[in-house]
Design a protein around this motif. Sequence first.
Motif, PDB file in Angstrom:
ATOM      1  N   ASN A 190       0.940  -1.314  -0.131  1.00  0.00           N
ATOM      2  CA  ASN A 190       0.175   0.035  -0.088  1.00  0.00           C
ATOM      3  C   ASN A 190       0.818   1.237   0.007  1.00  0.00           C
ATOM      4  OD1 ASN A 190      -2.514   1.442   0.066  1.00  0.00           O
ATOM      5  ND2 ASN A 190      -2.150   1.884   2.397  1.00  0.00           N
ATOM      6  N   HIS A 233       1.362   4.151  -3.104  1.00  0.00           N
ATOM      7  CA  HIS A 233       1.241   5.358  -2.885  1.00  0.00           C
ATOM      8  C   HIS A 233       2.289   6.270  -3.498  1.00  0.00           C
ATOM      9  CE1 HIS A 233      -2.477   4.251  -0.828  1.00  0.00           C
ATOM     10  NE2 HIS A 233      -2.822   5.538  -0.780  1.00  0.00           N
ATOM     11  N   ASN A 242      -3.014  15.582  -2.084  1.00  0.00           N
ATOM     12  CA  ASN A 242      -3.771  14.678  -1.791  1.00  0.00           C
ATOM     13  C   ASN A 242      -2.975  13.268  -1.662  1.00  0.00           C
ATOM     14  OD1 ASN A 242      -6.120  15.809  -1.140  1.00  0.00           O
ATOM     15  ND2 ASN A 242      -6.694  15.803  -3.281  1.00  0.00           N
ATOM     16  N   LEU A 243      -2.006  13.057  -2.581  1.00  0.00           N
ATOM     17  CA  LEU A 243      -1.226  11.755  -2.891  1.00  0.00           C
ATOM     18  C   LEU A 243      -0.197  11.681  -1.607  1.00  0.00           C
ATOM     19  CD1 LEU A 243      -1.146  11.150  -6.742  1.00  0.00           C
ATOM     20  CD2 LEU A 243      -2.406   9.877  -5.173  1.00  0.00           C
ATOM     21  N   CYS A 244       0.362  12.721  -1.498  1.00  0.00           N
ATOM     22  CA  CYS A 244       1.252  12.887  -0.310  1.00  0.00           C
ATOM     23  C   CYS A 244       0.745  12.549   1.160  1.00  0.00           C
ATOM     24  CB  CYS A 244       1.780  14.206  -0.144  1.00  0.00           C
ATOM     25  SG  CYS A 244       3.256  14.539   0.870  1.00  0.00           S
ATOM     26  N   TYR A 245      -0.713  12.929   1.320  1.00  0.00           N
ATOM     27  CA  TYR A 245      -1.278  12.465   2.451  1.00  0.00           C
ATOM     28  C   TYR A 245      -1.419  11.273   2.405  1.00  0.00           C
ATOM     29  CZ  TYR A 245      -2.600  17.792   2.510  1.00  0.00           C
ATOM     30  OH  TYR A 245      -2.535  18.857   2.853  1.00  0.00           O
ATOM     31  N   GLY A 246      -1.746  10.348   1.378  1.00  0.00           N
ATOM     32  CA  GLY A 246      -2.139   9.208   1.281  1.00  0.00           C
ATOM     33  C   GLY A 246      -0.768   8.412   1.756  1.00  0.00           C
ATOM     34  N   VAL A 247       0.211   8.629   1.366  1.00  0.00           N
ATOM     35  CA  VAL A 247       1.607   8.155   1.789  1.00  0.00           C
ATOM     36  C   VAL A 247       1.787   8.428   3.216  1.00  0.00           C
ATOM     37  CG1 VAL A 247       4.043   8.491   1.463  1.00  0.00           C
ATOM     38  CG2 VAL A 247       2.668   8.307  -0.587  1.00  0.00           C
ATOM     39  N   PHE A 298      -0.316   8.781   5.833  1.00  0.00           N
ATOM     40  CA  PHE A 298      -1.268   8.187   6.577  1.00  0.00           C
ATOM     41  C   PHE A 298      -0.876   6.700   6.472  1.00  0.00           C
ATOM     42  CE2 PHE A 298      -3.962  12.048   6.227  1.00  0.00           C
ATOM     43  CZ  PHE A 298      -3.780  12.442   7.545  1.00  0.00           C
ATOM     44  N   ALA A 299      -0.416   6.131   5.350  1.00  0.00           N
ATOM     45  CA  ALA A 299      -0.231   4.799   5.313  1.00  0.00           C
ATOM     46  C   ALA A 299       1.155   4.323   6.155  1.00  0.00           C
ATOM     47  CB  ALA A 299       0.171   4.361   3.620  1.00  0.00           C
ATOM     48  N   SER A 312       0.077   4.401   9.803  1.00  0.00           N
ATOM     49  CA  SER A 312      -0.915   3.243  10.078  1.00  0.00           C
ATOM     50  C   SER A 312       0.307   1.975  10.481  1.00  0.00           C
ATOM     51  CB  SER A 312      -1.736   2.883   9.114  1.00  0.00           C
ATOM     52  OG  SER A 312      -2.444   1.899   9.238  1.00  0.00           O
TER      53      SER A 312
END
Length: 234
Positions: free
Chosen positions: A96, A100, A193-198, A200-201, A204
Motif C-alpha cells: 500500500n 501510494h 492528496n497523494l502525499c497525505y495518502g503516503v 497516513f499509510a 498506520s
Amino acid sequence: MSLVYAEMPLSEIILNEPLLIPVINRFGIILGTKDKSVQTLCQENNLDTDFFLTILNTFINDSFFPEKRLKSFCVTQIVDYLSQTNQYYKRYQIPNIEKHFGLLIEKSPYKNNNLELIREFFFELKHELLKRIEDDQQSWFPKIKRLSANVHSQIPGFSLTSFLKDDPDPIEEKLNDLKSFLVLHLTGKYDLNLCYGVIFAIFSLEKDIKQNNRIRNRILKPLYHLLQSAEFSN
C-alpha cells in the motif's frame, strides 16, 4: 482508551479505535459486526475470548501487561497471531505504501522534488522489515513452537515483569524518520492528496508495528525465555 471487556460491543471498540480493524481481521473477524459483543463474536469464530481481549488491550493500552494470564495461553496462539500480522505487513501494508509512493511520484513534476530519494529510504526500510519477517517465519517462530512442544513440566514460576522492557526497534525508528522526511524535508511541487495518502499509510504501519512490538516484547519474548528455562531444567 480504557480496557475493553467481553460484554462490550466490538463495533463500539472499533469506532473508538479504528486502527484495530486490521487486528480483528487477523482473527478472521471482518466489519459488519452489528451490535454483537466481543464474547459472541469470539464464540461464532471459535476464538479464545481471553486471548482476543489480551491482544486488543495490549494493542490499545501502553500500560497493559497481562502477567497473570500470560502463562495460561498456548504459545502457538501468540505465534500464529504474529505470523498473521507479518503476512498482513507483507501482503497489504508494505504494498500500500509502495503503491501510494509510485502514484505520488508519477503525478508530481519530474525532477522537481526529492521524492525519489525519500522513496529509496523506504525501499531500504522495506528490505529490513521483510528480512525480519523471513527470520521470524523460518527461524524464531519454529524454534518457539519446538520448545513449547518439548516442555511438558510446569514452567518455572518467577515474575515476568523482569522482562517488561521495550527495546528500541530500528524499523520503528526508520518509519519515524521516513515520516519526518516527508513532513520536514519534502521539496518542490507534488500532489497534496497523494502525499497525505503516503503519510497516513506510513503512520498506520508505524502504529501497527509499534503496538505489535509490545506483544512480541511483553508476551512472546518472556514466554520464550520461560520455555528455554523449563527445557534446561528438565
